[in-house]
Motif scaffolding. Structure first.
Motif, PDB file in Angstrom:
ATOM      1  N   THR A 111       0.508  -1.002  -0.171  1.00 25.95           N
ATOM      2  CA  THR A 111      -0.091   0.103   0.085  1.00 25.95           C
ATOM      3  C   THR A 111       0.787   1.340  -0.248  1.00 25.95           C
ATOM      4  N   VAL A 112       0.756   1.908  -1.407  1.00 25.65           N
ATOM      5  CA  VAL A 112       0.938   3.447  -0.847  1.00 25.65           C
ATOM      6  C   VAL A 112       0.405   4.788   0.036  1.00 25.65           C
ATOM      7  N   LEU A 113       1.057   4.977   1.404  1.00 24.39           N
ATOM      8  CA  LEU A 113      -0.030   6.543   1.498  1.00 24.39           C
ATOM      9  C   LEU A 113       0.661   7.659   1.537  1.00 24.39           C
ATOM     10  N   PRO A 114      -0.376   8.888   1.833  1.00 24.46           N
ATOM     11  CA  PRO A 114       0.816   9.491   0.817  1.00 24.46           C
ATOM     12  C   PRO A 114       0.684  10.419   3.174  1.00 24.46           C
ATOM     13  N   LEU A 115       1.279  10.745   3.495  1.00 25.10           N
ATOM     14  CA  LEU A 115       1.340  11.044   4.961  1.00 25.10           C
ATOM     15  C   LEU A 115       2.502  12.617   5.289  1.00 25.10           C
ATOM     16  N   GLY A 116       1.321  13.092   5.217  1.00 23.00           N
ATOM     17  CA  GLY A 116       2.670  14.809   4.882  1.00 23.00           C
ATOM     18  C   GLY A 116       2.916  14.952   3.441  1.00 23.00           C
ATOM     19  N   ASN A 117       3.957  15.525   3.622  1.00 24.67           N
ATOM     20  CA  ASN A 117       5.246  15.299   1.643  1.00 24.67           C
ATOM     21  C   ASN A 117       5.795  14.078   1.695  1.00 24.67           C
ATOM     22  N   GLU A 118       5.484  13.604   2.479  1.00 26.75           N
ATOM     23  CA  GLU A 118       5.649  12.032   2.196  1.00 26.75           C
ATOM     24  C   GLU A 118       5.204  10.584   1.229  1.00 26.75           C
ATOM     25  N   ARG A 119       6.032   9.836   1.090  1.00 23.06           N
ATOM     26  CA  ARG A 119       5.112   8.495   0.203  1.00 23.06           C
ATOM     27  C   ARG A 119       5.394   7.294   0.887  1.00 23.06           C
ATOM     28  N   VAL A 120       4.503   6.572   1.460  1.00 22.09           N
ATOM     29  CA  VAL A 120       4.758   5.495   2.659  1.00 22.09           C
ATOM     30  C   VAL A 120       4.673   4.423   1.777  1.00 22.09           C
ATOM     31  N   LEU A 121       5.094   3.658   1.451  1.00 26.78           N
ATOM     32  CA  LEU A 121       5.135   2.210   1.072  1.00 26.78           C
ATOM     33  C   LEU A 121       4.967   1.643   1.593  1.00 26.78           C
TER      34      LEU A 121
END
Length: 133
Positions: free
Chosen positions: A15-25
């Motif tokens: 899952t790729v989640l946008p958290l603030g200015n980050e993209r988290v895999l």
């Protein structure tokens, strides 16, 4: 007759989640344990392909050797992530492992002073640490 492709059933789901200015895999808890450098390299490739800046791995997914610093696995994964300009986040409860190892406690504490390797209890804490919550 079952026409399902068994290999497809074994394919990891990220899952790729946008958290603030980050993209988290997010590497989920379900799946084969991450037990060697090859598995870590595969994950880093997935994160890079997805345009992620953070690789978040569920703590339960990490092989027990990750938490034995003498094995070198934790350092190798952290270094590979850094080489690819990814932040590494271990997500989940690692209290049992911390109780067994003063070296691990020291490393987790040192990591807490930086921004490259994060140990967080859950995704809400990760979001806060990344400045998104």
């Amino acid at each position: 007759m079952n026409d399902a492709n068994p290999a497809a059933d074994d394919a990891p789901v990220f899952t790729v989640l946008p958290l603030g200015n980050e993209r988290v895999l997010l590497c989920p808890a379900d799946g084969a344990p991450i037990a060697d450098a090859r598995a870590a390299t595969d994950l880093i490739g997935e994160a890079s392909f997805a345009g992620a800046t953070v690789l978040a791995i569920a703590a339960q997914r990490l092989d027990a050797s990750f938490f034995r610093l003498a094995s070198g696995l934790a350092g190798e994964i952290a270094q590979k992530a850094a080489n690819y300009r990814l932040r590494l986040a271990v997500v989940g409860d690692i209290q049992a492992q911390l109780q067994r190892s003063s070296a691990l406690r020291d490393w987790v504490r040192e990591c807490g002073e930086g921004r490259t390797v994060l140990f967080v209890a859950d995704l809400d804490e990760l979001a806060r640490r990344l400045g998104a919550g």
